[in-house]
Design a protein around this motif. Structure first.
Motif, PDB file in Angstrom:
ATOM      1  N   SER A 280      23.971  34.381  14.678  1.00  0.00           N
ATOM      2  CA  SER A 280      24.327  33.073  14.139  1.00  0.00           C
ATOM      3  C   SER A 280      25.831  32.855  14.311  1.00  0.00           C
ATOM      4  O   SER A 280      26.580  33.789  14.626  1.00  0.00           O
ATOM      5  N   ASP A 281      26.268  31.616  14.094  1.00  0.00           N
ATOM      6  CA  ASP A 281      27.689  31.310  14.237  1.00  0.00           C
ATOM      7  C   ASP A 281      28.523  32.140  13.254  1.00  0.00           C
ATOM      8  O   ASP A 281      29.627  32.581  13.580  1.00  0.00           O
ATOM      9  N   LYS A 282      28.007  32.307  12.030  1.00  0.00           N
ATOM     10  CA  LYS A 282      28.615  33.204  11.049  1.00  0.00           C
ATOM     11  C   LYS A 282      27.590  34.308  10.771  1.00  0.00           C
ATOM     12  O   LYS A 282      26.776  34.191   9.857  1.00  0.00           O
ATOM     13  N   PRO A 283      27.595  35.367  11.547  1.00  0.00           N
ATOM     14  CA  PRO A 283      26.559  36.399  11.405  1.00  0.00           C
ATOM     15  C   PRO A 283      26.443  36.904   9.969  1.00  0.00           C
ATOM     16  O   PRO A 283      27.438  37.106   9.272  1.00  0.00           O
ATOM     17  N   TRP A 284      25.200  37.101   9.537  1.00  0.00           N
ATOM     18  CA  TRP A 284      24.951  37.438   8.139  1.00  0.00           C
ATOM     19  C   TRP A 284      25.397  38.847   7.782  1.00  0.00           C
ATOM     20  O   TRP A 284      25.750  39.119   6.639  1.00  0.00           O
ATOM     21  N   TRP A 285      25.361  39.758   8.731  1.00  0.00           N
ATOM     22  CA  TRP A 285      25.598  41.155   8.369  1.00  0.00           C
ATOM     23  C   TRP A 285      27.042  41.399   7.905  1.00  0.00           C
ATOM     24  O   TRP A 285      27.307  42.315   7.140  1.00  0.00           O
ATOM     25  N   ASP A 286      27.967  40.546   8.339  1.00  0.00           N
ATOM     26  CA  ASP A 286      29.338  40.671   7.862  1.00  0.00           C
ATOM     27  C   ASP A 286      29.832  39.372   7.226  1.00  0.00           C
ATOM     28  O   ASP A 286      31.037  39.118   7.154  1.00  0.00           O
ATOM     29  N   TYR A 287      28.904  38.558   6.736  1.00  0.00           N
ATOM     30  CA  TYR A 287      29.265  37.254   6.164  1.00  0.00           C
ATOM     31  C   TYR A 287      30.279  37.419   5.027  1.00  0.00           C
ATOM     32  O   TYR A 287      31.235  36.648   4.910  1.00  0.00           O
ATOM     33  N   HIS A 288      30.073  38.438   4.204  1.00  0.00           N
ATOM     34  CA  HIS A 288      30.939  38.640   3.040  1.00  0.00           C
ATOM     35  C   HIS A 288      32.390  38.898   3.425  1.00  0.00           C
ATOM     36  O   HIS A 288      33.303  38.633   2.636  1.00  0.00           O
ATOM     37  N   GLU A 289      32.616  39.413   4.624  1.00  0.00           N
ATOM     38  CA  GLU A 289      33.976  39.725   5.040  1.00  0.00           C
ATOM     39  C   GLU A 289      34.835  38.467   5.164  1.00  0.00           C
ATOM     40  O   GLU A 289      36.064  38.534   5.034  1.00  0.00           O
ATOM     41  N   ARG A 290      34.207  37.318   5.395  1.00  0.00           N
ATOM     42  CA  ARG A 290      34.949  36.062   5.530  1.00  0.00           C
ATOM     43  C   ARG A 290      35.579  35.623   4.210  1.00  0.00           C
ATOM     44  O   ARG A 290      36.518  34.828   4.203  1.00  0.00           O
ATOM     45  N   LEU A 291      35.072  36.146   3.105  1.00  0.00           N
ATOM     46  CA  LEU A 291      35.577  35.749   1.797  1.00  0.00           C
ATOM     47  C   LEU A 291      36.773  36.595   1.350  1.00  0.00           C
ATOM     48  O   LEU A 291      37.521  36.185   0.462  1.00  0.00           O
ATOM     49  N   ALA A 292      36.946  37.758   1.948  1.00  0.00           N
ATOM     50  CA  ALA A 292      37.925  38.717   1.427  1.00  0.00           C
ATOM     51  C   ALA A 292      39.361  38.215   1.526  1.00  0.00           C
ATOM     52  O   ALA A 292      40.136  38.306   0.565  1.00  0.00           O
ATOM     53  N   ALA A 293      39.762  37.684   2.679  1.00  0.00           N
ATOM     54  CA  ALA A 293      41.155  37.277   2.864  1.00  0.00           C
ATOM     55  C   ALA A 293      41.548  36.123   1.943  1.00  0.00           C
ATOM     56  O   ALA A 293      42.582  36.201   1.261  1.00  0.00           O
TER      57      ALA A 293
END
Length: 423
Positions: free
Chosen positions: A73-86
């Protein structure tokens, strides 16, 4: 600034507000066809209009890609949470690697206690505030009992002084020094849910560390509300929910902070699960746990993407605005609300307002209503003011700076005045 309790003055402040257009980016409930005055962002923030788009993206990927959405997907689910960290790290004053998103708040506090509450025969006591939020009380009591200890002995509450509605920092420090080398952990709500007080987290953290204790913070009412510098303050850990000032939706995912000195340690005590192991080897299904080098090592399961999507949408707005601008408006709008309350008090003879929130505060004002009961709260609710009632006689008012206006504060004062004269 010299405030005025007039509609024209409130509208002038709104015209000068650099965040005024963000109000239109949230959905407001309506009463009798009119948008409510919303004071309960300290319980559940309003829905950002852009949240639907983020959720729809996930739903579309699920429909069109099914399991392949994890990686393609455009925002792959397996690392989706990493987008929130920064963006979250900026909100709480942390390094990106010190932040993760997982589970819900009390679940995360329990998981963090596994790591940071390691009682010994000598050092086993926990300091918390008197009448902490009930979930924290239950969590602490059950953790202590799980170690075979008596909560009446192991839990030490810092009390407010007789006749006062707030905690004094010197009393917290005195209690820390009094417990001394028996103290294993300090765990306090950084912003008290009842009176809205902001604790001096930096000073208290330093005092706890000085006697050899771990120090953690429940930031349910702090994240997205006040300035936080968790890394610089040297806190060991913190956790917060995302559905109050961070507008992520009811019961949504929790954020955690774990100081970098505790990261990338294979032998640190914690409960472990699949998603805490290294990404590079996760799908090799190895029997041995190899922790992520960051706070993600405390994750147990794959991220709840449908929950994280509206959180990511809200964090996009925090990135656009920044905490400095939110805090600047927060201070002004809360100050104006306080002024309006005092003006209405002068104009009525049926009630006296006692603001029990000290000056060390965030967005919330807790107001004790002398001479008025819950009938006044009911009147406010029926007339389009969504606020919060706490026994015995307190209403909590939280004008969230993202979407509350100065005109809301003026209109609230007029409705309150009429309510006092009516009920």
């Amino acid at each position: 600034m010299k405030f005025e309790n007039t509609l024209g003055f409130a509208q002038k402040l709104d015209g000068q507000d650099p965040l005024r257009n963000y109000r239109n980016q949230f959905y407001f409930p309506k009463v009798d066809g009119k948008e409510v005055i919303y004071f309960t962002g300290n319980s559940l923030g309003l829905q950002p209009k852009r949240a639907q788009k983020f959720v729809d993206e996930v739903m579309t990927d699920w429909k069109e890609l099914a399991v392949e959405g994890h990686f393609h997907s455009d925002k792959p689910w397996w690392d989706y949470h990493e987008r929130l960290a920064a963006p979250l790290a900026k909100v709480v004053g942390a390094k990106t690697e010190e932040v993760s998103v997982m589970n819900t708040l009390t679940v995360n506090l329990h998981l963090l206690m596994v790591t940071f509450y390691r009682p010994t025969a000598k050092r086993y006591k926990i300091i918390c505030e008197e009448k902490a939020f009930p979930s924290d009380q239950y969590m602490l009591q059950s953790q202590v009992r799980n170690h075979g200890l008596d909560p009446d002995d192991a839990l030490v509450e810092v009390k407010k002084r007789e006749g006062e509605n707030f905690w004094r920092t010197e009393d917290v420090l005195q209690k820390i020094n009094e417990v001394g080398d028996e103290l294993a952990l300090v765990l306090i709500g950084g912003v008290n849910y009842y009176n809205g007080q902001v604790f001096d987290m930096e000073t208290i953290t330093q005092a706890g560390k000085a006697v050899g204790a771990n120090v953690g913070w429940d930031l349910a009412h702090g994240a997205g509300n006040i300035e936080l510098k968790l890394h610089d303050w040297d806190a060991d850990f913190a956790a917060w929910c995302s559905y109050k000032y961070m507008n992520s939706g009811p019961g949504n995912a929790s954020g955690v902070f774990i100081h970098e000195r505790h990261l990338n340690k294979k032998d640190i005590p914690r409960l472990e699960g699949w998603w805490g192991t290294k990404k590079e080897t996760r799908f090799l299904m190895k029997p041995e746990f190899e922790p992520m080098a960051n706070a993600d090592a405390w994750q147990l399961s794959n991220p709840p993407v449908l929950s994280l999507a509206p959180y990511l949408a809200s964090l996009e707005m925090f990135e656009e605005v920044g905490m400095e601008a939110l805090i600047e408006k927060r201070d002004r709008i809360v100050g104006y609300l306080e002024f309006v309350l005092h003006e209405i008090d002068k104009e009525t003879d049926k009630a006296t307002f006692e603001i029990i929130t000290p000056k060390d505060r965030g967005t919330q004002l807790s107001v004790f209503l002398h001479g008025q009961g819950k009938s006044l709260f009911d009147y406010l609710m029926k007339n389009g003011v969504i606020t919060d009632w706490r026994e015995p006689n307190v209403i909590r008012l939280a004008p969230a700076p993202f979407y509350c206006s100065y005109e809301d504060m003026y209109r609230f004062g007029q409705i309150l005045k009429k309510g006092i004269q009516t009920v």
